[in-house]
Design a protein around this motif. Structure first.
Motif, PDB file in Angstrom:
ATOM      1  N   SER A 104      21.899   1.093 -62.481  1.00 14.77           N
ATOM      2  CA  SER A 104      22.251   2.472 -62.352  1.00 14.77           C
ATOM      3  C   SER A 104      23.392   2.502 -61.312  1.00 14.77           C
ATOM      4  CB  SER A 104      21.288   3.348 -61.670  1.00 14.77           C
ATOM      5  OG  SER A 104      21.696   4.275 -61.006  1.00 14.77           O
ATOM      6  N   PRO A 105      24.444   3.315 -61.903  1.00 15.11           N
ATOM      7  CA  PRO A 105      25.636   3.568 -60.849  1.00 15.11           C
ATOM      8  C   PRO A 105      25.239   4.154 -59.740  1.00 15.11           C
ATOM      9  CG  PRO A 105      25.779   5.145 -62.706  1.00 15.11           C
ATOM     10  CD  PRO A 105      24.550   4.148 -62.902  1.00 15.11           C
ATOM     11  N   VAL A 106      24.112   4.836 -59.655  1.00 16.81           N
ATOM     12  CA  VAL A 106      23.884   5.778 -58.646  1.00 16.81           C
ATOM     13  C   VAL A 106      22.840   5.027 -57.477  1.00 16.81           C
ATOM     14  CG1 VAL A 106      22.662   7.861 -57.640  1.00 16.81           C
ATOM     15  CG2 VAL A 106      23.956   7.978 -59.811  1.00 16.81           C
ATOM     16  N   ILE A 107      21.713   4.692 -57.974  1.00 19.47           N
ATOM     17  CA  ILE A 107      20.769   3.806 -56.920  1.00 19.47           C
ATOM     18  C   ILE A 107      20.409   2.567 -57.975  1.00 19.47           C
ATOM     19  CG2 ILE A 107      19.371   5.551 -57.539  1.00 19.47           C
ATOM     20  CD1 ILE A 107      17.530   4.965 -55.195  1.00 19.47           C
ATOM     21  N   PRO A 113      33.856  21.164 -54.813  1.00 24.20           N
ATOM     22  CA  PRO A 113      34.279  20.625 -56.124  1.00 24.20           C
ATOM     23  C   PRO A 113      33.221  20.441 -57.085  1.00 24.20           C
ATOM     24  CG  PRO A 113      34.302  18.892 -54.133  1.00 24.20           C
ATOM     25  CD  PRO A 113      34.018  20.340 -53.736  1.00 24.20           C
ATOM     26  N   ALA A 114      33.553  20.484 -58.247  1.00 24.45           N
ATOM     27  CA  ALA A 114      32.555  20.063 -59.502  1.00 24.45           C
ATOM     28  C   ALA A 114      31.646  19.174 -59.215  1.00 24.45           C
ATOM     29  CB  ALA A 114      33.447  20.455 -61.038  1.00 24.45           C
ATOM     30  N   PHE A 115      30.851  19.237 -59.744  1.00 26.36           N
ATOM     31  CA  PHE A 115      29.793  17.964 -59.414  1.00 26.36           C
ATOM     32  C   PHE A 115      28.815  17.749 -60.632  1.00 26.36           C
ATOM     33  CE2 PHE A 115      25.408  17.154 -57.690  1.00 26.36           C
ATOM     34  CZ  PHE A 115      25.502  15.689 -57.928  1.00 26.36           C
ATOM     35  N   PRO A 116      29.190  17.182 -61.683  1.00 23.02           N
ATOM     36  CA  PRO A 116      28.415  17.336 -62.802  1.00 23.02           C
ATOM     37  C   PRO A 116      27.184  15.856 -62.505  1.00 23.02           C
ATOM     38  CG  PRO A 116      30.402  16.424 -63.390  1.00 23.02           C
ATOM     39  CD  PRO A 116      30.630  16.511 -61.993  1.00 23.02           C
ATOM     40  N   PRO A 117      25.946  16.314 -62.251  1.00 23.14           N
ATOM     41  CA  PRO A 117      24.983  15.306 -61.838  1.00 23.14           C
ATOM     42  C   PRO A 117      24.892  14.353 -62.868  1.00 23.14           C
ATOM     43  CG  PRO A 117      23.946  17.296 -61.699  1.00 23.14           C
ATOM     44  CD  PRO A 117      25.423  17.566 -62.309  1.00 23.14           C
ATOM     45  N   PRO A 118      24.843  12.683 -62.648  1.00 27.46           N
ATOM     46  CA  PRO A 118      24.642  11.812 -63.347  1.00 27.46           C
ATOM     47  C   PRO A 118      23.251  11.902 -64.272  1.00 27.46           C
ATOM     48  CG  PRO A 118      24.824  10.994 -61.214  1.00 27.46           C
ATOM     49  CD  PRO A 118      25.002  12.551 -61.205  1.00 27.46           C
ATOM     50  N   TRP A 119      23.324  11.360 -65.424  1.00 28.40           N
ATOM     51  CA  TRP A 119      22.033  11.477 -66.060  1.00 28.40           C
ATOM     52  C   TRP A 119      20.827  11.122 -65.280  1.00 28.40           C
ATOM     53  CZ3 TRP A 119      18.647   7.490 -67.277  1.00 28.40           C
ATOM     54  CH2 TRP A 119      19.229   6.268 -67.108  1.00 28.40           C
ATOM     55  N   ASP A 153      22.994  10.729 -49.996  1.00 28.78           N
ATOM     56  CA  ASP A 153      23.433  12.171 -50.611  1.00 28.78           C
ATOM     57  C   ASP A 153      22.112  12.736 -51.241  1.00 28.78           C
ATOM     58  OD1 ASP A 153      25.777  11.430 -49.733  1.00 28.78           O
ATOM     59  OD2 ASP A 153      26.896  11.404 -51.802  1.00 28.78           O
ATOM     60  N   ILE A 154      21.143  11.984 -51.698  1.00 26.86           N
ATOM     61  CA  ILE A 154      20.057  12.448 -52.697  1.00 26.86           C
ATOM     62  C   ILE A 154      18.963  12.757 -51.739  1.00 26.86           C
ATOM     63  CG2 ILE A 154      18.352  12.155 -54.288  1.00 26.86           C
ATOM     64  CD1 ILE A 154      20.439  10.145 -55.384  1.00 26.86           C
ATOM     65  N   PRO A 155      18.371  14.017 -51.609  1.00 24.45           N
ATOM     66  CA  PRO A 155      17.246  14.293 -50.714  1.00 24.45           C
ATOM     67  C   PRO A 155      16.303  13.204 -50.751  1.00 24.45           C
ATOM     68  CG  PRO A 155      17.724  16.184 -52.022  1.00 24.45           C
ATOM     69  CD  PRO A 155      18.401  15.083 -52.397  1.00 24.45           C
ATOM     70  N   SER A 156      15.394  12.786 -49.444  1.00 26.94           N
ATOM     71  CA  SER A 156      14.521  11.653 -49.835  1.00 26.94           C
ATOM     72  C   SER A 156      13.422  11.993 -50.559  1.00 26.94           C
ATOM     73  CB  SER A 156      14.137  11.472 -48.267  1.00 26.94           C
ATOM     74  OG  SER A 156      13.712  12.537 -47.479  1.00 26.94           O
ATOM     75  N   ASP A 178      34.352  11.938 -53.144  1.00 23.68           N
ATOM     76  CA  ASP A 178      35.365  11.073 -54.408  1.00 23.68           C
ATOM     77  C   ASP A 178      34.502  10.960 -55.692  1.00 23.68           C
ATOM     78  OD1 ASP A 178      37.059  11.009 -52.274  1.00 23.68           O
ATOM     79  OD2 ASP A 178      36.149   9.082 -51.785  1.00 23.68           O
ATOM     80  N   GLY A 179      33.659  11.959 -55.903  1.00 23.33           N
ATOM     81  CA  GLY A 179      32.861  11.942 -57.341  1.00 23.33           C
ATOM     82  C   GLY A 179      31.907  10.857 -57.309  1.00 23.33           C
ATOM     83  N   ALA A 180      31.768   9.904 -56.275  1.00 21.96           N
ATOM     84  CA  ALA A 180      30.719   9.004 -56.206  1.00 21.96           C
ATOM     85  C   ALA A 180      29.432   9.209 -55.340  1.00 21.96           C
ATOM     86  CB  ALA A 180      31.253   7.618 -55.665  1.00 21.96           C
ATOM     87  N   LEU A 181      28.424   9.551 -55.855  1.00 22.21           N
ATOM     88  CA  LEU A 181      27.317   9.899 -55.390  1.00 22.21           C
ATOM     89  C   LEU A 181      26.432   8.711 -54.651  1.00 22.21           C
ATOM     90  CD1 LEU A 181      25.461  12.704 -54.933  1.00 22.21           C
ATOM     91  CD2 LEU A 181      24.110  11.716 -56.531  1.00 22.21           C
TER      92      LEU A 181
END
Ligand SMILES: Nc1ncnc2c1ncn2[C@@H]1O[C@H](COP(=O)(O)OP(=O)(O)OP(=O)(O)O)[C@@H](O)[C@H]1O
Ligand SMILES: [Mg+2]
Length: 332
Positions: A284-287, A205-211, A249-252, A242-245
């Motif tokens: 940050s919504p990611v980390i 599925p498409a995955f636009p990386p957050p800023w 999921d991020i390489p260490s 589900d669109g939430a990274l």
């Protein structure tokens, strides 16, 4: 040994002046059959360039040969073939890789790893385009385009007595240096979009990386070069759900980089701002910031076996800031 010629996309992506210069050399190399030596760090795109040279003017087969695995007599037969009865097990004549590449391109990958005894054998092939199968009496001609690649510094290998100078001279006809990715970071966005398009084409599925991620991709130094970037994108495309990274999921290496730069930014802000007017940047919504700080501190302490002074140095923050943060995150 050879590898199967994998399918897939081998296009050379990038519009920077450095990649532009590489492209011009590819054109030059493909227009004639000059020997090419590709140099550059691991993951910088040497094989992509080798295939691009072949594909710009395809003739015969492209045969990759892993020089690191070419050891012993069996490997000599792998490379040059053998005649029936030349050794036990040689029950019939067998063609080697050189014959397979006849009329096409032999890609000697990791040539810097080639054993000295095989270097002698390769010298004649490269110099005279002649080879002799194991157990054979006659030399045979091969019509080959020769491309070699290595991540090693061949002059240093010659100085250390591990690489023959005469072989290096013969190989060094048209040299193409692949720049490390940190020297052409302006290509990162284009590469990211290319790898995202590839994973979409593979059905993900498409995955636009957050800023935050895009920023980190741009500021990270990529010691593993384009390969590391590709793996990071592949991993995030495959794992994000589900669109939430998720943080995991991020390489260490990238996580550490993000955490360290967040911490660095924060400690600068702390130093230059009176305590009472200091407010945390938006979460940050990611980390989250505390998450990334705690992670950076834990990693630094781990890397320094708990030595706080060294850890603070690694994190580029003052010792007091480190103690305070350790307390705050219950890491003391
Ligand atoms: N400029 C580029 N454009 C698109 N993809 C690239 C580029 N450079 C490298 N890649 C991709 O990065 C990965 C590593 O590239 P490649 O195998 O050519 O590196 P290498 O220099 O041969 O590394 P090594 O020394 O480890 O063998 C491959 O998946 C390749 O497709
Ligand atoms: Mg390679």
């Amino acid at each position: 040994m050879t590898r199967p010629v994998t399918g897939g996309d081998h296009s050379l992506v990038g519009s920077s002046s450095k990649i532009g210069a590489v492209r011009r050399l590819i054109e030059k190399a493909s227009a004639n059959r000059l020997r090419v030596l590709l140099l550059g760090e691991s993951g910088s795109g040497k094989e992509v360039v080798a295939r691009a040279i072949y594909e710009a003017n395809p003739r015969g087969q492209f045969v990759p040969i892993d020089c690191g695995t070419l050891v012993g007599t069996l490997m000599e037969s792998e490379l040059f073939g053998h005649v029936k009865g030349s050794f036990s097990g040689a029950v019939e004549n067998k063609k080697g890789l050189v014959e397979l590449a006849d009329g096409g391109t032999a890609f000697f990958d990791e040539i810097g790893d080639l054993q000295l005894d095989m270097q002698v054998k390769l010298l004649r092939l490269i110099q005279e385009l002649e080879f002799r199968p194991v157990g054979g009496l006659q030399w045979r001609k091969a019509d080959l385009r020769i491309i070699a690649a290595t991540h090693r510094d061949l002059d240093a290998e010659v100085a250390a007595g591990r690489f023959r100078q005469d072989l290096l001279y013969r190989l060094r006809v048209l040299v193409i240096h692949l720049p490390p990715l940190r020297e052409h970071k302006e290509d990162v966005p284009e590469l990211v979009d290319h790898f995202l398009a590839m994973s979409r084409a593979a059905g993900l599925p498409a995955f636009p990386p957050p800023w935050e991620i895009r920023n980190a991709l741009l500021s990270y130094d990529w010691p593993g070069n384009v390969r590391e970037l590709k793996h990071a994108i592949d991993r995030m495309s495959a794992l994000h759900s589900d669109g939430a990274l998720q943080l995991s999921d991020i390489p260490s290496a990238l996580q550490n980089h993000m955490a360290a730069s967040t911490l660095n930014r924060l400690s600068k802000a702390v130093e230059s701002t009176p305590a009472e007017s200091f407010t945390l940047p938006p979460k940050s919504p990611v980390i989250s910031l505390p998450q990334s700080e705690a992670l950076a501190i834990r990693n630094a302490l781990e890397a320094t076996a708990g030595e706080r002074a060294k850890a603070a140095h690694l994190l580029k923050i003052g010792r007091t800031t480190l103690y305070r943060k350790m307390k705050e995150y219950n890491l003391a």
